[in-house]
Design an enzyme around this catalytic site. Structure first.
Site, PDB file in Angstrom:
ATOM      1  N   ASN A   1       0.882  -1.168   0.000  1.00 14.22           N
ATOM      2  CA  ASN A   1       0.000   0.000   0.000  1.00 14.22           C
ATOM      3  C   ASN A   1       0.916   1.214   0.000  1.00 14.22           C
ATOM      4  O   ASN A   1       1.460   1.578   1.039  1.00 14.22           O
ATOM      5  CB  ASN A   1      -0.891  -0.041   1.252  1.00 14.22           C
ATOM      6  CG  ASN A   1      -1.693   1.233   1.430  1.00 14.22           C
ATOM      7  OD1 ASN A   1      -1.757   2.074   0.540  1.00 14.22           O
ATOM      8  ND2 ASN A   1      -2.306   1.387   2.607  1.00 14.22           N
TER       9      ASN A   1
ATOM     10  N   LYS B   1       0.267   4.234  -0.283  1.00 15.78           N
ATOM     11  CA  LYS B   1      -0.344   5.452   0.272  1.00 15.78           C
ATOM     12  C   LYS B   1      -0.026   6.645  -0.644  1.00 15.78           C
ATOM     13  O   LYS B   1       0.119   6.460  -1.852  1.00 15.78           O
ATOM     14  CB  LYS B   1       0.118   5.679   1.718  1.00 15.78           C
ATOM     15  CG  LYS B   1      -0.102   4.416   2.565  1.00 15.78           C
ATOM     16  CD  LYS B   1      -0.017   4.635   4.037  1.00 15.78           C
ATOM     17  CE  LYS B   1      -0.248   3.289   4.745  1.00 15.78           C
ATOM     18  NZ  LYS B   1      -0.273   3.411   6.178  1.00 15.78           N
TER      19      LYS B   1
ATOM     20  N   HIS C   1      -9.730   1.361   4.666  1.00 16.95           N
ATOM     21  CA  HIS C   1      -8.456   1.539   5.385  1.00 16.95           C
ATOM     22  C   HIS C   1      -8.684   2.494   6.554  1.00 16.95           C
ATOM     23  O   HIS C   1      -9.452   3.455   6.443  1.00 16.95           O
ATOM     24  CB  HIS C   1      -7.385   2.089   4.438  1.00 16.95           C
ATOM     25  CG  HIS C   1      -6.022   2.054   5.052  1.00 16.95           C
ATOM     26  ND1 HIS C   1      -5.599   3.011   5.939  1.00 16.95           N
ATOM     27  CD2 HIS C   1      -5.016   1.158   4.945  1.00 16.95           C
ATOM     28  CE1 HIS C   1      -4.370   2.705   6.346  1.00 16.95           C
ATOM     29  NE2 HIS C   1      -3.993   1.584   5.755  1.00 16.95           N
TER      30      HIS C   1
ATOM     31  N   GLU D   1      -7.023   4.851   7.666  1.00 17.45           N
ATOM     32  CA  GLU D   1      -6.773   6.272   7.364  1.00 17.45           C
ATOM     33  C   GLU D   1      -7.968   6.895   6.650  1.00 17.45           C
ATOM     34  O   GLU D   1      -8.277   8.068   6.854  1.00 17.45           O
ATOM     35  CB  GLU D   1      -5.478   6.408   6.532  1.00 17.45           C
ATOM     36  CG  GLU D   1      -4.248   6.189   7.408  1.00 17.45           C
ATOM     37  CD  GLU D   1      -3.034   5.619   6.696  1.00 17.45           C
ATOM     38  OE1 GLU D   1      -2.969   5.673   5.453  1.00 17.45           O
ATOM     39  OE2 GLU D   1      -2.149   5.100   7.397  1.00 17.45           O
TER      40      GLU D   1
ATOM     41  N   GLU E   1      -6.001  -4.907  10.299  1.00 14.51           N
ATOM     42  CA  GLU E   1      -4.989  -3.877  10.537  1.00 14.51           C
ATOM     43  C   GLU E   1      -5.302  -3.143  11.835  1.00 14.51           C
ATOM     44  O   GLU E   1      -6.084  -2.176  11.825  1.00 14.51           O
ATOM     45  CB  GLU E   1      -4.971  -2.876   9.378  1.00 14.51           C
ATOM     46  CG  GLU E   1      -4.588  -3.482   8.051  1.00 14.51           C
ATOM     47  CD  GLU E   1      -3.903  -2.449   7.160  1.00 14.51           C
ATOM     48  OE1 GLU E   1      -2.791  -2.735   6.708  1.00 14.51           O
ATOM     49  OE2 GLU E   1      -4.460  -1.364   6.950  1.00 14.51           O
TER      50      GLU E   1
ATOM     51  N   GLY F   1       1.914   2.174  10.794  1.00 13.04           N
ATOM     52  CA  GLY F   1       2.891   3.253  10.675  1.00 13.04           C
ATOM     53  C   GLY F   1       3.544   3.630  11.993  1.00 13.04           C
ATOM     54  O   GLY F   1       4.190   4.667  12.090  1.00 13.04           O
TER      55      GLY F   1
ATOM     56  N   SER G   1       2.843  -2.243  10.408  1.00  7.49           N
ATOM     57  CA  SER G   1       4.278  -2.343  10.697  1.00  7.49           C
ATOM     58  C   SER G   1       4.871  -3.721  10.401  1.00  7.49           C
ATOM     59  O   SER G   1       5.720  -4.205  11.153  1.00  7.49           O
ATOM     60  CB  SER G   1       4.561  -1.910  12.142  1.00  7.49           C
ATOM     61  OG  SER G   1       4.163  -0.558  12.329  1.00  7.49           O
TER      62      SER G   1
HETATM   63  P1  PGA Z   1       2.452   0.214   7.698  1.00  9.17           P
HETATM   64  O1  PGA Z   1       1.038   0.455   7.007  1.00  9.17           O
HETATM   65  O2  PGA Z   1       3.000  -1.088   7.133  1.00  9.17           O
HETATM   66  O3  PGA Z   1       3.290   1.386   7.304  1.00  9.17           O
HETATM   67  O4  PGA Z   1       2.215   0.115   9.160  1.00  9.17           O
HETATM   68  C1  PGA Z   1       0.149  -0.604   6.766  1.00  9.17           C
HETATM   69  C2  PGA Z   1      -1.111  -0.079   6.130  1.00  9.17           C
HETATM   70  O5  PGA Z   1      -1.533   1.026   6.459  1.00  9.17           O
HETATM   71  O6  PGA Z   1      -1.712  -0.748   5.272  1.00  9.17           O
END
Ligand code: PGA
Length: 251
Positions: free
Chosen positions: A9, A11, A95, A97, A167, A173, A212
């Site tokens: 992803n 982003k 997601h 976010e 998630e 993140g 992560s």
């Molecule tokens: P990350 O993000 O691996 O940077 O924690 C995962 C995601 O948001 O899909």
């Protein structure tokens, strides 16, 4: 056979030059890996260039968001059929976010999931609890509600044409990964919830862990029986890390 999948992803990262470098680096290494699927979910404007770079390879691609509407006066939105025009296999929906920063609630997420499937795309449906919810002991309740919001309108059969990504919001993140056992417990909970409604779909369902995932923790997460791969944010932007994570799954 249950699909094993690592999906990057990206982003809101990248540019034409960086994307080309990243894809060149991963294409060669991933070409030799056979028993899993690999995908990148990229920002909308890069879909045409990603499509032409990946078409001759074994890596598939998708988007990170989709409109719930089919077409019309929805300034700034991108429809599922537009994503189809660029050969997308996947689209991420729900997601955290999108949920927390852009106000997408369970209802909107369900509408997006349906719009994606109607156009023949496979939604990667994200679910997960916040730290507060975990500490309050409501993780399972939250996940159950997030899944029910979709299944109640789209039907359990639709899950046969979707991927679910667990998630935990507190792990995204942040560098804090769920322990393999913590993740496994939620994955098993998700699978058993689906199993109660349709055993065959539950068995075939791909459930990704995201939050992560890094080169140094991927193997132990992927070793858990109900973890079928990963949704990778930060580490998907670093070729060597993404390749190592893909290798950890395909081993
Ligand atoms: P990350 O993000 O691996 O940077 O924690 C995962 C995601 O948001 O899909």
């Amino acid at each position: 056979m249950r699909r094993k999948l690592v999906a990057g992803n990206w982003k809101m990262h990248g540019n034409l030059v960086e994307n080309e470098q990243l894809l060149n680096a991963i294409v060669t290494s991933l070409d030799e890996l056979r028993n899993a699927q690999f995908a990148v979910c990229v920002p909308f404007p890069y879909l045409p260039s990603v499509q032409s770079a990946l078409k001759p390879t074994n890596i598939i691609w998708g988007a990170q968001n989709v409109s719930q509407y089919e077409k019309g006066a929805y300034t700034g939105e991108v429809s599922a059929s537009m994503l189809n025009d660029f050969g997308c296999t996947f689209v991420i929906v729900g997601h955290s976010e999108r949920r927390s920063l852009f106000g997408e609630d369970n209802h909107t997420v369900a509408q997006k999931y349906i719009a994606a499937q109607r156009a023949g795309l496979m939604p990667i449906l994200c679910v997960g609890e916040t730290l507060e919810q975990r500490e309050a002991g409501t993780t399972e309740q939250i996940i159950k509600e997030q899944l029910a919001a979709v299944i109640n309108v789209a039907g359990v059969e639709s899950v046969g044409k979707a991927v679910i990504a667990y998630e935990p919001v507190w792990a995204i993140g942040t560098g804090k990964t769920a322990s393999p056992q913590q993740a496994q417990d939620v994955h098993a909970f998700i699978r058993s919830g689906i199993e109660a409604q349709n055993i065959n779909i539950a068995r075939e369902l791909t459930i990704l862990y995201g939050g992560s995932v890094k080169a140094n923790n991927a193997s132990e997460l992927f070793a858990m029986p109900d973890i079928d791969g990963g949704l990778i944010g930060g580490a998907s932007l670093i070729a060597d890390d993404f390749i190592a994570i893909c290798r950890a799954l395909s081993n």
